[in-house]
Scaffold this motif. Structure first.
Motif, short mmCIF file in Angstrom:
data_model
loop_
_atom_site.label_atom_id
_atom_site.label_comp_id
_atom_site.label_asym_id
_atom_site.label_seq_id
_atom_site.Cartn_x
_atom_site.Cartn_y
_atom_site.Cartn_z
N LEU A 96 0.84 -1.28 0.50
CA LEU A 96 -0.18 0.23 0.34
C LEU A 96 1.07 1.56 -0.33
O LEU A 96 1.80 0.79 0.55
CB LEU A 96 -0.93 0.08 1.00
N GLY A 97 0.19 2.31 -0.66
CA GLY A 97 1.38 3.59 -0.93
C GLY A 97 -0.04 4.64 -0.72
O GLY A 97 -0.83 4.87 -1.46
N ASP A 98 0.67 5.24 -0.03
CA ASP A 98 0.04 7.25 0.41
C ASP A 98 0.88 8.28 0.70
O ASP A 98 2.27 8.14 1.28
CB ASP A 98 -1.35 6.87 1.03
N HIS A 99 0.36 9.22 1.00
CA HIS A 99 1.03 10.33 1.63
C HIS A 99 0.15 11.49 2.64
O HIS A 99 -0.87 10.97 2.38
CB HIS A 99 0.98 11.93 0.81
N SER A 100 0.65 11.55 3.68
CA SER A 100 0.24 11.88 5.12
C SER A 100 1.45 13.37 5.38
O SER A 100 2.55 13.43 4.84
CB SER A 100 0.53 11.02 6.13
N ASN A 101 0.33 14.84 5.41
CA ASN A 101 0.69 15.83 5.58
C ASN A 101 1.12 16.31 7.33
O ASN A 101 -0.24 15.95 8.11
CB ASN A 101 -0.07 17.38 5.15
N LEU A 102 2.32 16.58 7.51
CA LEU A 102 2.35 16.87 9.12
C LEU A 102 2.54 18.02 9.21
O LEU A 102 3.60 18.93 8.70
CB LEU A 102 3.89 16.34 9.59
N ILE A 103 1.93 18.80 10.17
CA ILE A 103 1.91 20.37 10.56
C ILE A 103 3.38 20.98 11.41
O ILE A 103 3.73 20.03 12.03
CB ILE A 103 1.00 20.66 11.24
N ARG A 104 4.43 21.87 10.53
CA ARG A 104 5.44 21.96 11.20
C ARG A 104 5.21 24.00 11.53
O ARG A 104 5.29 24.08 10.12
CB ARG A 104 6.47 21.36 11.06
N ASP A 105 6.26 24.16 12.58
CA ASP A 105 5.75 25.30 12.79
C ASP A 105 7.44 25.91 12.98
O ASP A 105 7.79 27.15 12.95
CB ASP A 105 5.48 25.23 14.10
N LEU A 194 1.24 -2.47 -5.78
CA LEU A 194 1.46 -1.78 -5.44
C LEU A 194 -0.52 -0.94 -5.22
O LEU A 194 -0.77 -0.65 -6.55
CB LEU A 194 1.76 -1.01 -6.32
N THR A 195 -1.42 -0.90 -4.59
CA THR A 195 -2.25 -0.58 -4.62
C THR A 195 -2.56 0.83 -3.89
O THR A 195 -1.88 1.69 -2.75
CB THR A 195 -2.87 -1.34 -4.06
N LEU A 196 -3.34 1.77 -4.48
CA LEU A 196 -2.71 3.47 -4.42
C LEU A 196 -3.99 3.95 -5.28
O LEU A 196 -5.72 3.18 -5.20
CB LEU A 196 -2.15 4.47 -5.37
N PRO A 220 6.22 -6.87 -15.58
CA PRO A 220 7.03 -5.78 -14.67
C PRO A 220 6.78 -6.44 -13.33
O PRO A 220 6.47 -6.79 -12.59
CB PRO A 220 6.28 -4.50 -14.70
N LEU A 221 8.36 -5.65 -12.27
CA LEU A 221 8.33 -6.46 -11.17
C LEU A 221 7.23 -5.78 -10.77
O LEU A 221 6.80 -6.36 -9.21
CB LEU A 221 9.53 -5.87 -10.74
N VAL A 222 6.89 -4.82 -10.85
CA VAL A 222 5.46 -3.73 -9.58
C VAL A 222 4.38 -3.44 -10.90
O VAL A 222 4.63 -2.48 -12.06
CB VAL A 222 6.08 -2.38 -9.19
N GLU A 223 2.99 -4.54 -9.76
CA GLU A 223 1.99 -4.25 -10.90
C GLU A 223 0.95 -3.00 -9.88
O GLU A 223 1.27 -2.82 -9.14
CB GLU A 223 1.08 -5.28 -11.42
N ILE A 224 0.24 -2.01 -10.87
CA ILE A 224 -0.48 -0.91 -9.94
C ILE A 224 -2.05 -1.28 -9.95
O ILE A 224 -2.44 -2.18 -11.34
CB ILE A 224 0.12 0.20 -10.75
N ILE A 225 -2.66 -1.55 -9.12
CA ILE A 225 -4.16 -1.62 -8.64
C ILE A 225 -4.35 0.52 -8.14
O ILE A 225 -4.00 0.40 -6.83
CB ILE A 225 -4.79 -1.79 -8.01
#
Length: 483
Positions: A96-105, A194-196, A220-225
């Motif tokens: 599984l892959g994704d992004h996460s935003n983190l508040i930094r001041d 890889l699931t996105l 391919p070594l990595v398949e995408i869903i």
């Protein structure tokens, strides 16, 4: 359970060139588990009863040359794959892959940029200052009792702070996630799927995944869903019989909007599937259509569920449609993983900064205005960047160890859990429950007069007997309270 944890940490010894550095790594992992609060390196000092020199030792560890983050992650990759708990699909490990935003001041923290607030809550600002973290995780366990075990986390924005100017050849955020998956596949020699989510349904993601080809699989070594966006269109392959002129044959046939497929309900089959951890009857259909950005066919899976209509794009033309929709519904587990990293392990509670970083504003500004440090200051900023990623990835390794222990020793954890739970939501204990049980076991081992081998090394090598009196006093007080 504690022996499994200690043996797992012993396997990391070869990653570090010095035994003392490895022991500090063990202290940090155990500190993540045992600390009742986490506000950075200071929390480890409070857990291990350290003073100012101990704080500097822990702080220096993250910038030490006795280990590298790549070496640490490589060992973690092999360790996870050797456990035999990773979920597979058609012989491929599910990632599984994704992004996460983190508040930094912080005004002198590298990687801090202006980020867009994706939440629909109107009380939150539209833009804020923070770090964008990309992550990949593998699914362990058997449905419905599965975890998203973190494999790697990286900062994916703000590379101007490292002297890498943005240009048209820079990787997109989607390509960076694919590169992380490719690194895991190449290091462990395992094919992946890889699931996105819909954010990654771009041409560059599919093309990046095709850059590494498996000769053994002839694929391919990595398949995408990935989930398709609602406004996407595709084309049926052109019929050769329709060719009537000179020149090359037509590639594209009839154009169709993907959401229009749901108007033809007679083509759909009713099947039973696990959708977001619940068994239900869904309507399912699939087509192999040509997606124009790639000029190549993809397998499109159309599912009508109680949660709404879902359209998936699969790079593998032999992908089972029922398995594809169930794998995509597991993607929500990575959101739970981010929540555990933030609120249970507190892996993002680090505050590394550098005096060599140009001071930037706390107000959201254009990322094109980011100031690059002076060339002679770039190595120092790079070490600060690496320290931040090292802290977070060690926290991710800690979470992964908790998930493995919860999967392998679930019965023992429930037997030793002394807290209150109104109801048990599932048979496998959560990361929080596992952390509470292991924290108690660590405290008993720490105050034990005959501790385990690793704890004895920590007390003799790092603590150097300076706090033995404190340990004995606290152990006697703890024994009186237990009595």
């Amino acid at each position: 359970m504690l022996n499994y944890l200690y043996n797992s940490l012993t396997g990391f010894r070869n990653v570090f060139s010095r035994e003392k550095t490895w022991l500090v790594f063990v202290m940090i992992v155990l500190g993540f588990i045992g600390s009742t609060e986490m506000v950075g390196v200071s929390s480890f000092c409070r857990f291990w009863l350290l003073d100012i020199p101990g704080y500097h030792t822990l702080n220096h560890f993250f910038r030490s040359s006795a280990w590298t983050l790549n070496g640490l992650l490589n060992h973690w990759f092999f360790f996870v794959s050797s456990q035999g708990l990773c979920m597979t699909s058609q012989g491929r490990i599910v990632i599984l892959g994704d992004h996460s935003n983190l508040i930094r001041d912080g005004r002198k923290m590298p990687g801090v940029t202006t980020l867009h607030q994706e939440s629909e809550t109107q009380s939150k600002p539209g833009y804020f200052r923070g770090q964008c973290w990309g992550a990949i995780a593998t699914v362990i366990g058997v449905a419905p009792f599965v975890f998203a075990l973190p494999l790697m986390l990286q900062i994916h924005q703000g590379f101007q702070h490292l002297g890498r100017e943005a240009n048209k050849h820079a990787l997109t955020m989607g390509e960076r996630i694919v590169d992380m998956a490719l690194s895991f596949a190449l290091k462990t020699d395992n094919p992946l799927v890889l699931t996105l989510d819909a954010f990654f349904s771009t041409k560059t993601v599919f093309n990046r995944a095709k850059t590494v080809y498996s000769i053994a699989l002839q694929q391919p070594l990595v398949e995408i869903i990935v989930r398709a966006k609602k406004n996407y269109v595709a084309f049926f392959p052109a019929d050769p019989k329709d060719y009537k002129g000179s020149g090359r044959y037509a590639q594209y046939g009839e154009k169709i909007h993907l959401m229009e497929i749901f108007d033809y309900q007679s083509y759909f089959a009713t099947v039973e599937a696990r959708i977001y951890n619940k068994i239900e009857m869904i309507k399912l259909y699939h087509l192999d259509l040509i997606w124009q950005p790639l000029s190549a066919p993809l397998r499109f899976v159309f599912a009508e569920t109680s949660r709404g209509r879902i359209v998936l794009m699969c790079s593998n033309l032999s992908q089972d449609p029922l398995e594809a929709i169930e794998l995509y519904c597991l993607r929500v587990r990575i959101e739970t993983m981010f929540d555990m990293l933030k609120n249970v392990i507190h892996a993002f509670q680090c505050h590394f900064w550098s005096k060599r970083m140009p001071r930037h504003s706390r107000k959201p500004r254009r990322n094109s205005e980011l100031i690059t440090p002076q060339p002679e200051d770039l190595p120092t900023v790079q070490r600060c960047w690496d320290a931040t990623e090292g802290f977070v990835n060690i926290g991710a390794i800690t979470l992964g160890l908790l998930q493995l222990i919860a999967t392998l020793f679930s019965a023992q954890i429930w037997q030793q859990y002394e807290g209150f739970l109104k109801t048990r939501s599932r048979e496998i204990p959560s990361e929080r429950t596992t952390k509470n049980v292991l924290a108690g076991l660590l405290m008993r081992d720490f105050f034990n007069l005959a501790p385990s081998a690793i704890m004895r090394k920590i007390r003799t090598t790092i603590l150097k007997g300076k706090i033995e009196d404190k340990i004995f006093q606290n152990s006697n007080a703890w024994a009186r309270e237990a009595a």
